[in-house]
Design a protein around this motif. Structure first.
Motif, PDB file in Angstrom:
ATOM      1  N   ALA A  11       0.849  -1.199   0.000  1.00 33.64           N
ATOM      2  CA  ALA A  11       0.000   0.000   0.000  1.00 33.64           C
ATOM      3  C   ALA A  11       0.879   1.242   0.000  1.00 33.64           C
ATOM      4  O   ALA A  11       0.590   2.230  -0.690  1.00 33.64           O
ATOM      5  CB  ALA A  11      -0.915  -0.008   1.219  1.00 33.64           C
ATOM      6  N   ALA A  12       1.988   1.192   0.744  1.00 34.27           N
ATOM      7  CA  ALA A  12       2.906   2.333   0.775  1.00 34.27           C
ATOM      8  C   ALA A  12       3.546   2.550  -0.594  1.00 34.27           C
ATOM      9  O   ALA A  12       3.694   3.686  -1.055  1.00 34.27           O
ATOM     10  CB  ALA A  12       3.979   2.116   1.841  1.00 34.27           C
ATOM     11  N   VAL A  13       3.901   1.448  -1.251  1.00 35.75           N
ATOM     12  CA  VAL A  13       4.472   1.555  -2.603  1.00 35.75           C
ATOM     13  C   VAL A  13       3.458   2.194  -3.543  1.00 35.75           C
ATOM     14  O   VAL A  13       3.780   3.098  -4.322  1.00 35.75           O
ATOM     15  CB  VAL A  13       4.896   0.160  -3.121  1.00 35.75           C
ATOM     16  N   MET A  14       2.210   1.740  -3.469  1.00 31.71           N
ATOM     17  CA  MET A  14       1.168   2.306  -4.330  1.00 31.71           C
ATOM     18  C   MET A  14       0.960   3.789  -4.025  1.00 31.71           C
ATOM     19  O   MET A  14       0.580   4.563  -4.888  1.00 31.71           O
ATOM     20  CB  MET A  14      -0.164   1.571  -4.135  1.00 31.71           C
ATOM     21  N   ASP A  15       1.194   4.172  -2.780  1.00 29.27           N
ATOM     22  CA  ASP A  15       1.039   5.574  -2.402  1.00 29.27           C
ATOM     23  C   ASP A  15       2.249   6.409  -2.781  1.00 29.27           C
ATOM     24  O   ASP A  15       2.273   7.613  -2.554  1.00 29.27           O
ATOM     25  CB  ASP A  15       0.805   5.684  -0.885  1.00 29.27           C
ATOM     26  N   GLY A  16       3.277   5.754  -3.328  1.00 32.37           N
ATOM     27  CA  GLY A  16       4.437   6.496  -3.809  1.00 32.37           C
ATOM     28  C   GLY A  16       5.541   6.657  -2.786  1.00 32.37           C
ATOM     29  O   GLY A  16       6.373   7.558  -2.910  1.00 32.37           O
ATOM     30  N   ALA A  17       5.575   5.815  -1.759  1.00 32.77           N
ATOM     31  CA  ALA A  17       6.630   5.924  -0.757  1.00 32.77           C
ATOM     32  C   ALA A  17       7.924   5.322  -1.283  1.00 32.77           C
ATOM     33  O   ALA A  17       7.907   4.292  -1.954  1.00 32.77           O
ATOM     34  CB  ALA A  17       6.208   5.217   0.525  1.00 32.77           C
ATOM     35  N   GLN A  66      11.171   5.916   3.057  1.00 32.40           N
ATOM     36  CA  GLN A  66       9.893   6.377   3.619  1.00 32.40           C
ATOM     37  C   GLN A  66       9.064   5.204   4.126  1.00 32.40           C
ATOM     38  O   GLN A  66       8.408   5.293   5.160  1.00 32.40           O
ATOM     39  CB  GLN A  66       9.099   7.160   2.566  1.00 32.40           C
TER      40      GLN A  66
END
Lengths: 304, 359
Positions: A199-205, A209
């Motif tokens: 989910a963090a990857v999808m959010d661009g982290a 981060q």
């Protein structure tokens, strides 16, 4: 049948009373040594026996800091054990993550190998460990002597030396505590679904981060538990400091306590018990802070 | 504005081929549902579109642009995870605004956006709560909020309703459809629940063993299944399949003699010769009771009375048959009844399972 139920509740009450009585005796039995240590430490004339002080006094504590190197011992203990704990938490966190997420064939053998290391009694490791550290120490010594002015060689070696230096004892303590931390963190990360990271990857982290804002907060209970174990065990370790530290400037609390005990002709109970109280406090405080992490880590993973 | 095109997409994990060359086209603004049994590769396909897995061969185009090498967050795609993946250490507002926070959007701007999304999803009252203090349906909405705040052109849903109870699921289905209309984004939705697929989709892609079994509008799938797999997968109770031989008479009439003894008259217009082995698919709702004597008769093995309808099961060594009848029918187990197949309602497949019906 009111009569029967009354009888019943009476027998429950007496059973409860008996249970509490037994527990109270056991608790008292466990608490008395601690009580004695504390009372003796504030007694102006402490003895080998549990006795109410005739005169209360903090002189024993003052002695530790004024006449002996109490501050130095505490500082050394905190620096050494604190650094070792920090190393264990960082490496345990990163390594535990890798062990949890990797599917490599090496994972299982690795996990069992590191736990095997813990099976070997530390005392049995002293000689080979000393040999290894001695070699490392002479290498470091060579470098330090080459780059440092002669009068700074000794202080520098107290920091970076492998024998009779902070670095050596810190690494030894960290290494002995790391296997347990890796197991705790591996098991803990197993309970954290990968979805959080994705989910963090999808959010661009970015990777950093994700680690800082998602993984570390999620892993905090595990890290707290692993850190607590490392701290308490390393704090209580006596053998390694005894063998690898010799300079007066590097003495730690357990060594101070041990040397006080070893003074043959004057067994100063007041001094020893006061030191024991001081020595016990940080471990108790650490436990107080990290207690809820223990519950979260061993009581069912992440909620949410 | 986002049409999805998958051309010959393949994916394998080690030696296991999970996606074996998939071609799918999803138009802009469509609500597409990937459906199939577990292990059919539907979730993997979704993860390939999201960019969480890399594509081994073939191409994924978004509005004609290849996305194979584009990072997940640069694709303009948002994803709602099955577990919701809400960060337990953040409030609802922080969870929804996380992607904007990572982009260093000013705090007051994030707050305004979060409030807008929260209003749309009826989460305004809950913004300061932690996920642990939310109900399943509320968590679901937060997960959706986290996806739509990015204003994605494509939203991916991975079995989003599977953790909700039945009544909430019905409510969320309606809500998702409303959202889809409001946002006008292309939606790809993965589920193993054919009711979700049938009720929400503009297009259903039925997957089987890493391949597309059929891709069509829901009602087309129901009416014209391309093969026995789709035929039996869509519809409940599942389609009855009878193995049969084709008999063409000299007068032009065609009938199928099923292995269980049933003889069914078929309208011509399918490609099978006299003596060919075929499979006849009959949906349970296309069987009805008739008075004896009848062309087809069978003994009732199981009666399931649901009030609004009744299921009758007829056991036979060559395959059981289920009939779905309207109303409360009072037949007894063991009773012999006459059956009739609704005219033109038979689905015909060749022995490999592919449809042989023309039109």
């Amino acid at each position: 049948m009111p009569n029967g139920s009354a009888k019943n509740s009476a027998s429950v009450k007496s059973a409860d009373a008996a249970a509490y009585g037994v527990l109270a005796v056991i608790s008292l039995y466990c608490a008395i040594p601690f009580l004695w240590v504390f009372i003796a430490s504030v007694d102006s004339e402490p003895s080998q026996f549990l006795a109410w002080p005739k005169e209360w006094s903090l002189q024993n504590y003052i002695n530790i800091f004024a006449r002996q190197d109490g501050f130095l011992w505490i500082a050394n203990s905190l620096i050494i054990v604190g650094s070792a704990t920090l190393i264990v938490m960082v490496l345990g966190g990163l390594g535990g993550y890798a062990l949890s997420r990797s599917h490599g064939w090496w994972r299982r053998p690795f996990l069992y190998t590191i736990i095997l290391i813990r099976v070997v009694p530390p005392t049995a490791l002293i000689v080979p460990l000393y040999k290894v550290l001695l070699t490392a120490n002479s290498v470091v010594g060579g470098i330090v002597r080459a780059v440092m002015p002669p009068d700074l060689v000794r202080p520098t070696m107290h920091i970076f030396g492998f024998i009779d230096g902070y670095l050596g004892i810190i690494l030894v303590l960290a290494a002995t505590q790391l296997p347990l931390a890796l197991w705790i963190m591996k098991t803990f990360f197993d309970t954290i679904p990968r979805d959080y990271e994705e989910a963090a990857v999808m959010d661009g982290a970015t990777l950093m981060q994700t680690i800082r804002r998602v993984l570390i907060p999620l892993a905090l209970p595990g890290l707290g538990a692993a850190g607590l174990f490392a701290f308490i065990i390393a704090w209580g370790d006596f053998l390694m400091p005894l063998i690898f530290l010799s300079s007066a400037e590097l003495q730690t609390l357990p060594l101070g306590l041990f040397r006080a005990y070893m003074r043959v002709n004057q067994l100063d109970y007041g001094f020893m018990t006061a030191l024991a109280v001081i020595y016990t406090l940080p471990a108790v405080i650490a436990f107080g802070f990290a207690r809820r992490f223990l519950v979260q880590t061993f009581g069912g993973g992440v909620k949410g | 504005m986002a049409a999805i095109e998958l051309n010959g997409v393949q994916k394998s994990f080690g030696t296991v081929d999970v996606i074996k060359g998939v071609d799918i086209r999803i138009e802009d603004g469509e609500f597409a549902v990937f459906v199939g049994p577990s292990g059919c590769g539907k979730s993997t396909l979704l993860r390939l579109i999201a960019g969480l897995e890399s594509i081994n061969a073939g191409e994924f185009l978004l509005d004609g642009k290849s996305m194979n090498e584009v990072a997940p967050d640069k694709r303009g795609i948002a994803m709602v995870f099955q577990s919701y993946a809400l960060y337990p250490h953040m409030t609802v507002a922080q969870n929804i605004g996380f992607s904007l926070d990572l982009k260093k959007v000013p705090k007051d701007e994030i707050r305004a956006e979060v409030e807008k999304v929260a209003e749309m999803l009826q989460l305004s009252e809950l913004l300061d709560r932690r996920p642990a203090a939310l109900s399943g349906g509320q968590r679901q909405r937060v997960a959706i909020g986290r996806a739509i705040i990015k204003k994605p052109s494509v939203i991916l849903f991975d079995e989003p309703l599977s953790n909700l109870d039945a009544s909430l699921r019905v409510q969320m289905r309606a809500e998702l459809q409303r959202l889809h209309q409001e946002l006008a984004a292309t939606v790809v939705y993965v589920t193993h629940d054919q009711i979700e697929a049938m009720t929400m989709a503009d297009r259903i892609v039925v997957l089987k063993d890493g391949e597309v079994a059929q891709s069509a509008a829901p009602i087309d799938l129901y009416k014209r299944p391309a093969n026995t797999f789709v035929g039996t997968f869509i519809g409940s109770p599942r389609m009855n399949l009878l193995s049969a031989s084709v008999r063409r008479s000299s007068d032009g009439s065609v009938e199928a003699r099923a292995d269980n003894g049933w003889v069914i008259v078929l309208p011509d217009g399918f490609s099978a010769f006299d003596g060919d082995r075929i499979k006849i698919g009959i949906r349970p709702e296309h069987l009805r009771l008739v008075a004896l004597p009848a062309a087809i008769s069978a003994k009732v093995s199981v009666v399931e009375r649901l009030g609004v309808e009744t299921y009758l099961t007829f056991n036979h060594p060559k395959g059981s048959i289920v009939a779905r009848l309207e109303g409360d029918i009072t037949v007894k187990v063991g009773e012999q009844v006459g059956l009739e197949v609704t005219e033109n309602a038979c689905h015909l497949f060749d022995s490999s399972g592919a449809s042989i019906q023309s039109g």
